[in-house]
Design a protein around this motif. Sequence first.
Motif, PDB file in Angstrom:
ATOM      1  N   LEU A 113       0.830  -1.201   0.000  1.00 19.59           N
ATOM      2  CA  LEU A 113       0.000   0.000   0.000  1.00 19.59           C
ATOM      3  C   LEU A 113       0.867   1.253   0.000  1.00 19.59           C
ATOM      4  CD1 LEU A 113      -2.740   1.382   0.150  1.00 19.59           C
ATOM      5  CD2 LEU A 113      -2.693   1.064   2.636  1.00 19.59           C
ATOM      6  N   ILE A 127      -8.289   0.744  -4.748  1.00 13.40           N
ATOM      7  CA  ILE A 127      -7.539  -0.271  -3.999  1.00 13.40           C
ATOM      8  C   ILE A 127      -8.487  -1.039  -3.087  1.00 13.40           C
ATOM      9  CG2 ILE A 127      -5.620  -0.730  -2.436  1.00 13.40           C
ATOM     10  CD1 ILE A 127      -4.407   1.943  -3.291  1.00 13.40           C
ATOM     11  N   ALA A 151      -8.614  -0.738   6.266  1.00 17.74           N
ATOM     12  CA  ALA A 151      -9.315  -0.260   5.071  1.00 17.74           C
ATOM     13  C   ALA A 151     -10.015   1.065   5.344  1.00 17.74           C
ATOM     14  CB  ALA A 151     -10.314  -1.311   4.601  1.00 17.74           C
ATOM     15  N   LYS A 154      -7.543   4.018   5.583  1.00 21.61           N
ATOM     16  CA  LYS A 154      -6.848   4.317   4.325  1.00 21.61           C
ATOM     17  C   LYS A 154      -7.807   4.544   3.153  1.00 21.61           C
ATOM     18  CE  LYS A 154      -2.506   4.089   5.593  1.00 21.61           C
ATOM     19  NZ  LYS A 154      -1.552   5.218   5.367  1.00 21.61           N
ATOM     20  N   LEU A 156      -9.910   2.292   1.730  1.00 24.29           N
ATOM     21  CA  LEU A 156      -9.861   1.161   0.799  1.00 24.29           C
ATOM     22  C   LEU A 156     -11.172   0.385   0.823  1.00 24.29           C
ATOM     23  CD1 LEU A 156      -6.416  -0.332   1.969  1.00 24.29           C
ATOM     24  CD2 LEU A 156      -6.795   1.586   0.392  1.00 24.29           C
TER      25      LEU A 156
END
Length: 213
Positions: A113, A127, A151, A154, A156
């Motif tokens: 990442l 992503i 997740a 970030k 995601l």
Amino acid sequence: MAQAAAPGTSPQRPRPSYMYKVVLLGSMSVGKSSLAYRYVRNDFRELLPTVGCAFLTQTLDLDEAIVKFEIWDTAGQEKYQSVSHLYYRDAHAALLVYDIANKQTLSRAKLWLEELEKRFLPNEIVIALVGNKTDLATEREVTTEEGEELARTKGLLFMETSAKSNHQVNDVFMAVVQELLRREEEKASKPSPHGRSTVDLRGSGERTWCCRS
């Protein structure tokens, strides 16, 4: 002379076509190849480690668009790290795969990442964090909550899967395509000269090999 549409109906708009490059990144033996094979062939195999990268395609005939995925299944061995950027260059989406029964593979996914964050602008690539091998739940070392938290912080997508039992494999790829199409709609309202979507709908399901050492 063109025939007029019947009263009360509107002419059907042609569906757009998109081609997206999707890369699978993660440690060796987390099941990247098995995920890709399950998704494209709807079959499970204990595959040998990928040499360099493998390449598959899948075409989706959706109500809102025709989408062709170019799926790049990358090797997880450390010796390929120095050339890994060649595999995910110009990618539209990435699946960061880890093994829920091996906590070290989540740490490796975090390093991938960081690599993507260095090479792509925010919102330039979709992503998804993927916790694979839910069939090994009794050996779990990474909780669902740990994956969800990473997740969430970030930004995601997140899903847990099992290539072996076919748990949510289609779902994770569909979540990616839905996010890609949502961004296409967003771009359409704000045209950008930097869009990278192209049309290429020649066949589906092919598997070829590349990047052999």
